[in-house]
Design an enzyme around this catalytic site. Sequence first.
Site, short mmCIF file in Angstrom:
data_model
loop_
_atom_site.label_atom_id
_atom_site.label_comp_id
_atom_site.label_asym_id
_atom_site.label_seq_id
_atom_site.Cartn_x
_atom_site.Cartn_y
_atom_site.Cartn_z
N ASN A 148 50.17 38.24 11.40
CA ASN A 148 49.77 38.87 10.14
C ASN A 148 51.04 39.48 9.56
O ASN A 148 51.45 40.57 9.97
CB ASN A 148 48.71 39.94 10.37
CG ASN A 148 48.20 40.50 9.04
OD1 ASN A 148 48.89 40.38 8.01
ND2 ASN A 148 47.03 41.09 9.04
N ARG B 211 44.29 53.49 6.61
CA ARG B 211 44.72 52.90 5.35
C ARG B 211 43.60 52.07 4.72
O ARG B 211 43.12 51.10 5.32
CB ARG B 211 45.91 51.97 5.66
CG ARG B 211 46.38 51.12 4.52
CD ARG B 211 47.33 50.05 5.03
NE ARG B 211 47.83 49.23 3.97
CZ ARG B 211 48.26 47.98 4.11
NH1 ARG B 211 48.26 47.42 5.31
NH2 ARG B 211 48.69 47.29 3.09
N ARG C 161 42.35 39.49 -4.39
CA ARG C 161 42.96 40.79 -4.70
C ARG C 161 44.02 40.63 -5.80
O ARG C 161 43.94 39.69 -6.58
CB ARG C 161 43.53 41.37 -3.41
CG ARG C 161 42.45 41.55 -2.33
CD ARG C 161 43.00 42.13 -1.05
NE ARG C 161 43.57 43.46 -1.25
CZ ARG C 161 44.40 44.06 -0.40
NH1 ARG C 161 44.74 43.44 0.72
NH2 ARG C 161 44.86 45.26 -0.65
N PRO D 192 54.15 45.18 8.56
CA PRO D 192 54.21 46.57 8.09
C PRO D 192 52.87 47.14 7.65
O PRO D 192 52.07 46.45 7.02
CB PRO D 192 55.19 46.51 6.92
CG PRO D 192 55.22 45.08 6.51
CD PRO D 192 54.98 44.29 7.76
N ASN D 193 52.68 48.38 8.00
CA ASN D 193 51.52 49.20 7.64
C ASN D 193 50.27 48.88 8.44
O ASN D 193 49.26 49.57 8.31
CB ASN D 193 51.23 49.12 6.13
CG ASN D 193 52.37 49.65 5.30
OD1 ASN D 193 52.75 50.80 5.46
ND2 ASN D 193 52.96 48.81 4.45
N SER E 140 42.08 41.05 5.08
CA SER E 140 41.42 40.91 3.77
C SER E 140 41.60 39.49 3.28
O SER E 140 42.29 38.68 3.91
CB SER E 140 42.04 41.91 2.79
OG SER E 140 43.39 41.54 2.51
N ALA F 141 52.62 42.71 4.01
CA ALA F 141 53.26 42.53 2.69
C ALA F 141 54.40 41.51 2.72
O ALA F 141 54.69 40.88 1.69
CB ALA F 141 53.75 43.87 2.16
N HIS G 125 45.06 37.18 7.97
CA HIS G 125 44.94 38.36 7.09
C HIS G 125 43.55 38.95 7.28
O HIS G 125 42.55 38.21 7.30
CB HIS G 125 45.13 37.98 5.62
CG HIS G 125 46.48 37.42 5.35
ND1 HIS G 125 47.61 38.21 5.28
CD2 HIS G 125 46.91 36.15 5.18
CE1 HIS G 125 48.67 37.44 5.08
NE2 HIS G 125 48.27 36.19 5.01
N TYR H 97 40.46 47.16 4.68
CA TYR H 97 40.90 46.67 5.99
C TYR H 97 39.96 47.00 7.13
O TYR H 97 40.20 46.56 8.26
CB TYR H 97 42.31 47.21 6.28
CG TYR H 97 43.33 46.73 5.27
CD1 TYR H 97 43.66 45.38 5.18
CD2 TYR H 97 43.95 47.62 4.38
CE1 TYR H 97 44.58 44.93 4.25
CE2 TYR H 97 44.87 47.18 3.45
CZ TYR H 97 45.19 45.83 3.38
OH TYR H 97 46.09 45.39 2.46
N ASP I 20 61.34 31.54 7.25
CA ASP I 20 62.26 30.66 7.97
C ASP I 20 62.13 30.83 9.48
O ASP I 20 62.23 29.86 10.24
CB ASP I 20 63.71 30.93 7.54
CG ASP I 20 64.02 30.36 6.16
OD1 ASP I 20 63.17 29.63 5.61
OD2 ASP I 20 65.11 30.65 5.64
N GLU J 138 48.46 32.01 10.59
CA GLU J 138 48.65 33.15 9.67
C GLU J 138 47.30 33.84 9.54
O GLU J 138 46.29 33.18 9.24
CB GLU J 138 49.12 32.63 8.31
CG GLU J 138 49.32 33.72 7.27
CD GLU J 138 49.57 33.15 5.86
OE1 GLU J 138 49.37 31.94 5.64
OE2 GLU J 138 49.93 33.95 4.98
N ARG K 209 49.43 39.09 -4.44
CA ARG K 209 49.00 38.70 -3.08
C ARG K 209 48.55 37.23 -3.02
O ARG K 209 48.21 36.73 -1.95
CB ARG K 209 47.87 39.60 -2.60
CG ARG K 209 48.25 41.05 -2.47
CD ARG K 209 47.12 41.86 -1.85
NE ARG K 209 47.24 43.27 -2.20
CZ ARG K 209 47.99 44.16 -1.54
NH1 ARG K 209 48.68 43.79 -0.50
NH2 ARG K 209 48.06 45.42 -1.94
C1 DQA Z 1 47.22 41.82 4.69
C2 DQA Z 1 47.21 41.46 3.20
C3 DQA Z 1 48.54 41.78 2.57
O1 DQA Z 1 48.50 41.47 1.18
C4 DQA Z 1 48.84 43.26 2.70
O2 DQA Z 1 50.13 43.54 2.18
C5 DQA Z 1 48.70 43.77 4.07
C6 DQA Z 1 47.62 43.26 4.92
C7 DQA Z 1 45.82 41.63 5.34
O3 DQA Z 1 45.76 41.63 6.56
O4 DQA Z 1 44.82 41.53 4.62
O5 DQA Z 1 49.38 44.70 4.49
O6 DQA Z 1 48.12 40.95 5.35
#
Ligand code: DQA
Length: 146
Positions: free
Chosen positions: A74, A18, A110, A10-11, A105, A77, A103, A23, A87, A101, A114
Amino acid sequence: MSRVLVLNGPNLGRLGVREPEVYGSATHADLVAAVAGWADELGLEVEVRQTDDESVLVGWLHEAVDARAHVALNPAAFTHYSYALRDAAAQVTQAGLVLVEVHLSNPYARESFRHVSVVGPIATGTIAGFGVHGYHLALEVVAARV
Ligand code: DQA
């Protein structure tokens, strides 16, 4: 040719707009283009997807298992609280596939919420804090392991 699904939560469709100070300025379309170039160099068949919907992300992880595709995930959140996603992601590594995994950031630098990843313990490994370049590192890891 090994197949990799790059799955963004998401996002992440809002990249470039954003919090660019966190980011970066690359958009999701920029990320897709960069990943396509890296995949070509590494000889991987890669598809990038993004959704804001937890159930869609879970479905894509099931699809990866069934298609024997490795995953760069990724979870955004969802990282911090989604046991459903955890799972589903666990089934990828349990199937002997690589799950990285990613990320953009560094969540550990942070807010404290997180600092917990429910996905990290079942991932093959985690790459965080290197912006879009982290996806390149994730693909390199997959290429090196397959
Ligand atoms: C994120 C880090 C997460 O804490 C955050 O909610 C995101 C992006 C990152 O790519 O740094 O949406 O996964």
